[in-house]
Enzyme design. Structure first.
Site, mmCIF file in Angstrom:
data_model
loop_
_atom_site.group_PDB
_atom_site.id
_atom_site.type_symbol
_atom_site.label_atom_id
_atom_site.label_comp_id
_atom_site.label_asym_id
_atom_site.label_seq_id
_atom_site.Cartn_x
_atom_site.Cartn_y
_atom_site.Cartn_z
ATOM 1 N N GLU A 386 95.607 11.679 22.523
ATOM 2 C CA GLU A 386 96.847 12.202 22.248
ATOM 3 C C GLU A 386 97.489 12.251 23.769
ATOM 4 O OE1 GLU A 386 97.422 16.054 20.423
ATOM 5 O OE2 GLU A 386 95.801 15.299 18.911
HETATM 6 C C1 BGP Z 1 97.603 19.119 20.332
HETATM 7 C C2 BGP Z 1 97.157 19.036 18.705
HETATM 8 C C3 BGP Z 1 98.131 18.188 17.858
HETATM 9 C C4 BGP Z 1 99.542 18.208 18.324
HETATM 10 C C5 BGP Z 1 99.698 18.441 19.792
HETATM 11 C C6 BGP Z 1 101.179 18.709 20.317
HETATM 12 O O1 BGP Z 1 97.044 20.202 20.978
HETATM 13 O O2 BGP Z 1 95.753 18.376 18.728
HETATM 14 O O3 BGP Z 1 97.771 18.784 16.520
HETATM 15 O O4 BGP Z 1 100.239 18.948 17.676
HETATM 16 O O5 BGP Z 1 98.812 19.344 20.430
HETATM 17 O O6 BGP Z 1 101.078 19.967 20.210
HETATM 18 P P1 BGP Z 1 102.690 20.583 19.589
HETATM 19 O O7 BGP Z 1 102.559 19.964 18.056
HETATM 20 O O8 BGP Z 1 102.168 22.169 19.551
HETATM 21 O O9 BGP Z 1 103.720 20.341 20.437
#
Ligand code: BGP
Length: 490
Positions: A386
């Site tokens: 990610e």
């Molecule tokens: C991470 C998670 C995701 C995702 C991402 C972005 O912590 O694994 O699920 O959502 O963050 O965060 P946000 O959607 O709060 O911007």
């Protein structure tokens, strides 16, 4: 200039999570999931859920993460007619998967990370046999991907629990949930293992320390670290079983490892930084090396853990179920100084960095730092599963978005990644960007916080056509992948 071109077998793709992306919440026999009770929110108004007491009184706990707080045992989560629950529709991958996979393939993705919805496979978590319609849905998804030579990277558990397990067993504090998880993982291995090499046992498992494990009624350190122990055992059992059933499989778990810097070089700040970073290393070390680290006891004391319930065979289970690779999410860096709350590092501003509209400092070099740090420590390949930028995208009349800010963010981060691989020789399996198609934000429940290469016509309250339109970054990323990273030097 050192080349940014990456090894020929590098995996390029995107990452999503079921309850933020999939929708279809009451279709195909899916059971209710912990996240289904979370409302939408915003940058300034946190998401919440509502619980009903036996006398009818409604209470709204402070935590936006379902039940991750000290709430009475008799309280039951409820849906209210006047609330919007984003997970129910999300952006409807459930009915758009063919279109979305085609769009991803159009960029040249050779991997797609998605999470299976536990309650789609075992609606309550306690059935003996998996739900056939749930298995069918993911089979359809994986087979559709195969048409484009795109392989799956499956997250078994992305911050979620079937609500029944959360309530009945007080979530991960109970060893019953270990058995339910292993049964669920086995069903995935048996049904999808012939087409899936890469697995993640948990998403951001270290979030248990801060947000609390989903479905636990108390936020005490004792409960959080007991839940973490049970998750370590569950992960290790799944890894061992997965290796037996699928000899070519590779297992990781995913950690939120955004970088952490000391706010100053004052020795007290430096030492606080060492201890604060260990709050996260605790998870990586235990699962990556297969045993608890030397500093575990000091950390438990800090969080008021009296004694963790461990079975005599747990040490052996952890040792046998070590991870094959270390996966992590990286969005930002944080700073910490002596006196900061252990659960709330990142309080000090970093004067050298600029922030995204959601206040997340942008730090590409921190990604290279982090990759080196993890590999130096664990000596196993890493996988960036990610990374991305949440931004407000202004679409024109044709829904077209010129997201140059996203291109800049990704160019800088991918360049830093390429340097870690090509200059520092950190073995890195691949990169899956969060999230290729716009979806619901985890922390705020908004659609407005968009990450995608593809714009989805939908607003914060679920209104819109759900039509998909590639943004400017779509073409840019396509070129980067087509040149296997070489275009990053252009
Ligand atoms: C991470 C998670 C995701 C995702 C991402 C972005 O912590 O694994 O699920 O959502 O963050 O965060 P946000 O959607 O709060 O911007």
């Amino acid at each position: 200039m050192t080349t940014k071109q990456l090894p020929a077998d590098f995996l390029w793709g995107g990452a999503t999570a079921d309850f933020q992306y999939e929708g279809g919440f009451n279709e195909g026999g899916r059971g209710v999931l912990s996240h289904d009770y979370e409302t939408d929110g915003s940058k300034n108004a946190p998401r919440h859920h509502t619980l009903r007491m036996p006398d009818g009184q409604l209470i709204t706990p402070k935590s936006s993460f379902i039940l991750a707080e000290d709430v009475p045992e008799e309280a039951q989560p409820v849906f209210l007619d006047n609330q919007y629950y984003p997970s129910h529709q999300a952006v409807d991958f459930y009915h758009h998967y063919k279109e979305d996979i085609k769009l991803m393939a159009g960029m040249g993705f050779n991997v797609f990370r998605f999470s299976v919805c536990w309650s789609r496979i075992f609606p309550t978590g306690e059935e003996n046999e998996p739900n056939a319609a749930g298995i069918q849905f993911y089979n359809d998804v994986i087979n559709e991907m195969a048409k484009y030579d795109m392989e799956p990277l499956i997250t078994i558990c992305h911050d979620e629990l079937p609500m029944h397990l959360a309530l009945k067993y007080n979530g991960w504090t109970s060893r019953h949930v270990i058995d339910a998880y292993v049964k669920y993982a086995k069903a995935l291995f048996e049904n999808f293992g012939d087409r899936c090499r890469y697995w993640l046992t948990f998403n951001e498992i270290n979030a248990v320390r801060g947000f609390g494990p989903t479905g636990v009624r108390k936020a005490s350190g004792q409960d959080r670290y007991q839940a973490a122990h049970n998750m370590f055992v569950a992960s290790a059992k799944a890894v061992t079983l997965g290796h037996q059933l699928m000899p070519k499989s590779q297992f990781g778990a995913m950690y939120a490892m955004s970088e952490l810097y000391p706010a100053t070089c004052k020795p007290e700040d430096m030492f606080h930084h060492l201890q604060a970073r260990r709050e996260n290393w605790y998870f990586v070390d235990t699962m990556g090396r297969g045993y608890y680290p030397n500093y575990a006891e000091e950390l438990w004391q800090r969080h008021g853990v009296e004694k963790l319930e461990m079975a005599p065979e747990d040490a052996d289970t952890l040792n046998r179920g070590q991870l094959d690779y270390i996966a992590f999410s990286y969005y930002r860096s944080n700073t910490t100084k002596s006196g900061d709350d252990w659960f709330n590092v990142g309080g000090s501003a970093n004067p050298y960095l600029e922030n995204t509209p959601w206040g997340w400092p942008v730090d590409p070099l921190g990604l290279r730092y982090c990759m080196n740090e993890i590999y130096d420590r664990i000596q196993k390949p890493i996988f960036i599963v990610e990374n991305g930028m949440g931004a407000v995208d202004e679409a024109d009349a044709n829904d077209y978005v010129e997201d140059d800010y996203r291109i800049d963010y990704l160019r800088d981060h991918l360049s830093a990644m390429a340097d870690a691989i090509n200059i520092d020789h950190v073995p890195c399996l691949g990169y899956t960007m969060w999230a290729p198609i716009d979806l619901v934000s985890l922390s705020t429940g908004e659609m407005k916080k968009r990450y995608g290469f593809v714009y989805v016509d939908m607003g914060d309250k679920g209104h819109g056509t759900l039509e998909r339109t590639p943004k400017k970054s779509y073409q840019w990323m396509k070129h980067v992948i087509a040149t296997n990273g070489a275009a990053l030097s252009e």
